[in-house]
Scaffold this motif. Sequence first.
Motif, PDB file in Angstrom:
ATOM      1  N   ILE A  80      -7.705 -11.563   2.486  1.00 24.02           N
ATOM      2  CA  ILE A  80      -7.491 -12.464   1.360  1.00 24.02           C
ATOM      3  C   ILE A  80      -8.784 -12.805   0.627  1.00 24.02           C
ATOM      4  O   ILE A  80      -8.814 -13.716  -0.199  1.00 24.02           O
ATOM      5  CB  ILE A  80      -6.760 -13.764   1.758  1.00 24.02           C
ATOM      6  N   SER A  81      -9.854 -12.076   0.898  1.00 21.98           N
ATOM      7  CA  SER A  81     -11.090 -12.364   0.179  1.00 21.98           C
ATOM      8  C   SER A  81     -11.817 -11.082  -0.190  1.00 21.98           C
ATOM      9  O   SER A  81     -12.001 -10.182   0.636  1.00 21.98           O
ATOM     10  CB  SER A  81     -12.002 -13.236   1.046  1.00 21.98           C
ATOM     11  N   ALA A  82     -12.255 -11.008  -1.446  1.00 22.41           N
ATOM     12  CA  ALA A  82     -12.972  -9.822  -1.919  1.00 22.41           C
ATOM     13  C   ALA A  82     -14.405  -9.791  -1.413  1.00 22.41           C
ATOM     14  O   ALA A  82     -15.088  -8.776  -1.560  1.00 22.41           O
ATOM     15  CB  ALA A  82     -12.957  -9.791  -3.446  1.00 22.41           C
ATOM     16  N   THR A  83     -14.866 -10.877  -0.833  1.00 26.20           N
ATOM     17  CA  THR A  83     -16.227 -10.853  -0.303  1.00 26.20           C
ATOM     18  C   THR A  83     -16.253 -10.398   1.163  1.00 26.20           C
ATOM     19  O   THR A  83     -17.316 -10.194   1.715  1.00 26.20           O
ATOM     20  CB  THR A  83     -16.912 -12.237  -0.428  1.00 26.20           C
ATOM     21  N   GLU A  84     -15.070 -10.235   1.764  1.00 27.49           N
ATOM     22  CA  GLU A  84     -15.020  -9.623   3.094  1.00 27.49           C
ATOM     23  C   GLU A  84     -15.377  -8.145   2.972  1.00 27.49           C
ATOM     24  O   GLU A  84     -15.131  -7.541   1.937  1.00 27.49           O
ATOM     25  CB  GLU A  84     -13.593  -9.701   3.666  1.00 27.49           C
ATOM     26  N   PRO A  85     -15.888  -7.545   4.049  1.00 25.09           N
ATOM     27  CA  PRO A  85     -16.179  -6.106   3.963  1.00 25.09           C
ATOM     28  C   PRO A  85     -14.903  -5.317   3.668  1.00 25.09           C
ATOM     29  O   PRO A  85     -13.818  -5.689   4.135  1.00 25.09           O
ATOM     30  CB  PRO A  85     -16.705  -5.768   5.365  1.00 25.09           C
ATOM     31  N   PRO A  86     -15.030  -4.236   2.908  1.00 30.31           N
ATOM     32  CA  PRO A  86     -13.843  -3.429   2.601  1.00 30.31           C
ATOM     33  C   PRO A  86     -13.223  -2.852   3.883  1.00 30.31           C
ATOM     34  O   PRO A  86     -13.898  -2.675   4.884  1.00 30.31           O
ATOM     35  CB  PRO A  86     -14.407  -2.298   1.734  1.00 30.31           C
ATOM     36  N   ARG A  87     -11.930  -2.605   3.784  1.00 29.29           N
ATOM     37  CA  ARG A  87     -11.238  -1.954   4.902  1.00 29.29           C
ATOM     38  C   ARG A  87     -10.347  -0.867   4.316  1.00 29.29           C
ATOM     39  O   ARG A  87     -10.468  -0.542   3.152  1.00 29.29           O
ATOM     40  CB  ARG A  87     -10.440  -2.976   5.693  1.00 29.29           C
ATOM     41  N   GLU A  88      -9.464  -0.298   5.158  1.00 27.78           N
ATOM     42  CA  GLU A  88      -8.614   0.771   4.628  1.00 27.78           C
ATOM     43  C   GLU A  88      -7.442   0.181   3.843  1.00 27.78           C
ATOM     44  O   GLU A  88      -6.806  -0.772   4.270  1.00 27.78           O
ATOM     45  CB  GLU A  88      -8.111   1.672   5.758  1.00 27.78           C
ATOM     46  N   PHE A  89      -7.151   0.803   2.708  1.00 26.37           N
ATOM     47  CA  PHE A  89      -6.126   0.314   1.782  1.00 26.37           C
ATOM     48  C   PHE A  89      -4.736   0.450   2.394  1.00 26.37           C
ATOM     49  O   PHE A  89      -3.964  -0.503   2.442  1.00 26.37           O
ATOM     50  CB  PHE A  89      -6.242   1.115   0.479  1.00 26.37           C
ATOM     51  N   MET A  90      -4.405   1.646   2.846  1.00 25.40           N
ATOM     52  CA  MET A  90      -3.145   1.907   3.566  1.00 25.40           C
ATOM     53  C   MET A  90      -3.494   2.839   4.720  1.00 25.40           C
ATOM     54  O   MET A  90      -3.434   4.061   4.569  1.00 25.40           O
ATOM     55  CB  MET A  90      -2.118   2.565   2.636  1.00 25.40           C
ATOM     56  N   PRO A  91      -3.860   2.268   5.862  1.00 26.55           N
ATOM     57  CA  PRO A  91      -4.498   3.058   6.927  1.00 26.55           C
ATOM     58  C   PRO A  91      -3.727   4.303   7.363  1.00 26.55           C
ATOM     59  O   PRO A  91      -4.314   5.355   7.537  1.00 26.55           O
ATOM     60  CB  PRO A  91      -4.610   2.056   8.082  1.00 26.55           C
ATOM     61  N   GLU A  92      -2.405   4.174   7.523  1.00 27.70           N
ATOM     62  CA  GLU A  92      -1.661   5.319   8.069  1.00 27.70           C
ATOM     63  C   GLU A  92      -1.419   6.408   7.044  1.00 27.70           C
ATOM     64  O   GLU A  92      -1.507   7.586   7.347  1.00 27.70           O
ATOM     65  CB  GLU A  92      -0.298   4.854   8.607  1.00 27.70           C
ATOM     66  N   THR A  93      -1.094   6.003   5.829  1.00 33.55           N
ATOM     67  CA  THR A  93      -0.662   7.001   4.849  1.00 33.55           C
ATOM     68  C   THR A  93      -1.789   7.461   3.931  1.00 33.55           C
ATOM     69  O   THR A  93      -1.694   8.523   3.330  1.00 33.55           O
ATOM     70  CB  THR A  93       0.497   6.459   3.992  1.00 33.55           C
ATOM     71  N   LEU A  94      -2.813   6.632   3.783  1.00 23.45           N
ATOM     72  CA  LEU A  94      -3.949   7.040   2.958  1.00 23.45           C
ATOM     73  C   LEU A  94      -5.234   6.835   3.759  1.00 23.45           C
ATOM     74  O   LEU A  94      -6.081   6.024   3.392  1.00 23.45           O
ATOM     75  CB  LEU A  94      -3.999   6.209   1.658  1.00 23.45           C
ATOM     76  N   PRO A  95      -5.377   7.566   4.854  1.00 26.83           N
ATOM     77  CA  PRO A  95      -6.540   7.323   5.706  1.00 26.83           C
ATOM     78  C   PRO A  95      -7.843   7.540   4.931  1.00 26.83           C
ATOM     79  O   PRO A  95      -7.947   8.465   4.127  1.00 26.83           O
ATOM     80  CB  PRO A  95      -6.388   8.350   6.842  1.00 26.83           C
ATOM     81  N   GLY A  96      -8.774   6.654   5.158  1.00 28.62           N
ATOM     82  CA  GLY A  96     -10.089   6.805   4.525  1.00 28.62           C
ATOM     83  C   GLY A  96     -10.188   6.220   3.144  1.00 28.62           C
ATOM     84  O   GLY A  96     -11.284   6.113   2.595  1.00 28.62           O
ATOM     85  N   VAL A  97      -9.054   5.812   2.543  1.00 26.41           N
ATOM     86  CA  VAL A  97      -9.115   5.215   1.208  1.00 26.41           C
ATOM     87  C   VAL A  97      -9.533   3.744   1.364  1.00 26.41           C
ATOM     88  O   VAL A  97      -8.830   2.952   1.971  1.00 26.41           O
ATOM     89  CB  VAL A  97      -7.760   5.326   0.482  1.00 26.41           C
TER      90      VAL A  97
END
Lengths: 726, 166, 288
Positions: A140-157
């Motif tokens: 819920i915060s854009a200042t948190e480190p990025p993570r995966e957008f959709m881990p299972e279906t778009l790995p690495g995005v």
Amino acid sequence: MADGPTRYIGMPHKRLEDRTLLTGGGRFAADLSAPGQLHMRVVRSPVAFGRLRSVDVREARRLPGVVAVWTFADVERIPPIQIRLTKIGGLEPYQQTVLARDYVRYVGDPVAAVFAEDPYVAEDAAELVFPEIEELPACISATEPPREFMPETLPGVSSEAACVTKAYGDLDAAFAAAHEVVELEVAVGRHTGVPLETRGALAEFDPAKGTLTMRGAAKVPHYNRGQVARMLDMPDEMVHLIQGHVGGGFGVRGELYPEDVLVCHAALRLKRPVKWVEDRQEHLMAANHSRDQSYRLRAAVDARGFILGLQAEVFSDQGGYVRTHGVTVPDLSAAMLPGPYLVPAYRADVHVRLTNKTPAGTYRAPGRYESTFARERLLDAIAHALGRDPVEVRRVNLIPRDRMPFDRGVDTLGTRVVYDSGDYALLLDKLLAYLDYDRLKQALAARRAAGEHVGFGLGYFVEKSGLGPADKAVISIDAEGMVEVVTGAASIGQGIETAMAQICAEVLEVPIERIRVVHGRTDRIDYGMGAFASRVTVMTGCAVKAAAEALLEKLAGAQVGTPASAEGWFRADHMTYPYGIHAAVVRVDPGTCAVHVERFVVAYDIGRAVNPMLVEGQIVGGAVQGIGGALFEEFVYDANGQPLVTTFGDYLMPTLAEVPPVEALVTEDAPATQNPLGVKGAGEAGINGAGAAIAAAVDDALGRPGAVTRLPVTPIRLHRLLGERD
Amino acid sequence: MTSPHDKLAVTLAVNGRDYRIAVEPRRSLADALREDCGLTGTHLGCEHGYCGACTVLVDGVPVRACLMLAVQAHGRPIRTVEGLAGDGPLHPLQEAFRDEHGLQCGFCTPGFLMLAAGVLEREPDIGDEALREILSANLCRCTGYQNIVKAVRAAARRIKEAAGRG
Amino acid sequence: MKPAPFSYHAPSTLDAMLALLAEGGEDGKVIAGGQSLVPMMNFRLARPARLFDLNGVAELDFLRAEGGWLRIGALARHAAFHRPPCGGPTGALLAEVVRHIAHYPIRQRGTFAGSIAHADPASEWCLVAATLGAEIVARSRAGERRIGAGDFFLASLSTALRPDELIVEVRLPILDAGWRTGFCEFSRRVGDFGIAMTAVALRVESGVVREARIGVGGVEDHPARQPAAEQALVGQPVAARAFAAAADAVAGAVRPMEDLHADAAYRRHLARTTTRRALEQACAGSGS
């Protein structure tokens, strides 16, 4: 022509739109109906982030009156909604499908659509749709480190979709030469336009003609027509989007949303008209949110407070998906952050990050309400650091008149930012004279000495308007001398019919009562850019002027009563840049931690006003929205990404009781050099600097420079702030 | 006795005309006016009582039509924006809203007109502070309110002047 | 945002209403003004199977002073309090408080007794009832009972009323001229639910507080009198110092709720402020 000399441009002409609206004759989206229509109800995700395993629609389908219930499987051929503006590479994975496919990414994400004979029944059925969602931890915060957008279906995005960088000048040299480095971290909360009319649409398929018509369009009918046609695999000319009355736009309404495509698709598939009217709770979690940016600023300044170099790192909370605006807001933030100041060296990096909140887009003065707040907080911080007067520090930094036109050194929205005209120091002088600034300061000091917590603040800004590339108008006159102006603009309540009629009346020298203005209809004109970015008066207005002049040429020497028609175009490679200052006087009540705005003044150079009454209306209305964003309005989420603000009891738009009369000081000292009317836009003048001015005034009232680092300044935040001192 | 889906016969007396309609008990007065009587001038902006776009007069007083059931309005005199002017010239409030630029998108306008009409008819001499307090009942997102206040004050003057002449 | 289905019943007599409640009170709901209930139904947070409309029970539409009590019938609307419904400090207090209840159009429909039955923690009328020591007259087919306000409000939206009972009347004591009343509320916007509010009634003789009733609403899950603050005030001269002590006593005693608009510390701060200001208002111009 017939009625002798007339003068319309520059006059406060009463609006042609009003009679219909005043008598209940308006035709807003929900007012439209078609025989045999079905009603759509969207089933939305109750969780912020999760893997969508299945959707059980069996019980809903069995309910009497229900005609169809769709999930992603029913719309899998429809491509995701494309980005309209500021397309940059790599955003495709973040686009939203019209119904959720593999994941849900915010509370409110559409997972199913119910179609029923009656809206009440549609809502009953929607309660019987059961999505099975494996809930995942929400971001819920854009200042948190990025993570995966959709881990299972778009790995690495990554959830950082883009980083927008704008830079010029030698920043290292600037910091090396600095007398002092001033640093600041500030943020603007999540809020948005919230027009009084919720979204809505009525789609109909005419099997005889093979045409699909969607009513309820706003903002960009022509663009959306093309997109609906593409997504539903139809030729452009077989799709019509028609705008009726629109109950407020503010950047939010009229973008292409999943629901628009769903009603169109349903009208085709179910062979019946399909109507959708959003309810308010849906609107607050499904229509675009905005703002929600954090700024980390570093400025190298000399001993006078002149900014030698400015470095910015910005985090922009995009919410669940990248919608039609692409990276418009971050792009404008980065391009407009330097504002009216010289700033010889500059670099901004804006991180566009996906979170599990409602997707974000533009809201009136997008990227500027935020960047003006950040920049003006910085100017105040510089003044404080150097022990100088905030007004004088601004004066030292303002771009002088003799530097106009001024190449800002950056691009935005596909155009080079070149301030076309402006006398920034003059407007500041005029505002200070209007306020009787020294006496005002003395009066406030006296009240403070008597125990009151009152303060003054201001925010200076540059606006932009008149985004190209082009606009077209067609004007016809019939044998009776009645004139019709057809434009590709859109009306979102701002009075464009009147303004366009004024321009036409002035050129043709016909009474305005004989002029009818058509807009927002893809079936009447083949080109149109709609209404956004304060572009209509400039672009459409100049096209109307050109068309009227072409018509006059055609009619030269013709007999009175000869019907004729002519078209006109206006093209612009560059935007035109109005500018303004907001000034606020506030009183803080320490007993309640509430902020009362006692005075609010907007000084604004419009270049040239087509209708001063409408300009003032735009300014006053915008200012009240700006005060809302500064003090009241915020979408708050809990740690699980549940939205806590989904009703008008919690989304606090100001009422009459919360706002002072707004004073508008409109000047015409710097006409636009890029267009024949000299006009600049007015739509965003009232809101741009409101957060900045109010924050500064609250600091002043508290006697604590730099106290306000975040908008809105809610009582609970102010209480914590005051508590820090105890 | 009755099923929730049985429709009830209701007569809505709107702007001097009787509309005989059949509605489910759960149908709001606002929906009945809009969908069953075809009077779409009454707008729905929130359906939970905050925005006031649906304000109509029932028994002469302004109420939220989204918070009243159609069955509850059976037989009672209702006035909506469509009845304010009738076929003739604009009502002084409507004129004043136009003259003072008291509307932009026009969505909240019917609610403000009916709120003001209800108040001015009951309290023609209402003071500024009391008027502002009452007008804070409805939301407008376009105008910033000040022209709405100006318009209602101007209309109040016009109505009194007309009454003085009459 | 449309309500779930329900059946609708509109009795015209109290007996008929009580019969409905007796046979189906559990899944039924009484609607009077509906200004709290209908929004909850529109959000489908409330979904009664049967709706019992009280508006046709004309015998409950009364508001009158009688025998030292203000008798407020179940159909008396908020708007009936726009002018003082009785003389003296009670009437003045009610006319002051009503201006804080939502907005003018809402006040045309909403009822005093409906607010009491709904028992929102931020209800102004519930606070007034608790502070002044109202009697709630509840009737069912089994008979009538009178419940003191102190025993009536149990928690947020929860009261001592049984499913088969109807509030037919609320009685407020009419205070004599020796009393002074005050009220202060803070809400984010005009008409919003109050985050904190205080109602006070003081009996003052020769500049000294002889009796004190101080009630706080919007802060805890139901409005309640504040014994510590009342004790702090009784016997004290009417003065800012005594008010501050009472306000501090309130702040020390309350266990505030937390929500979007206020955490516990801020609510406590507000309760102190509204208490001090309500006391100041009560004694304004009294020339202690």
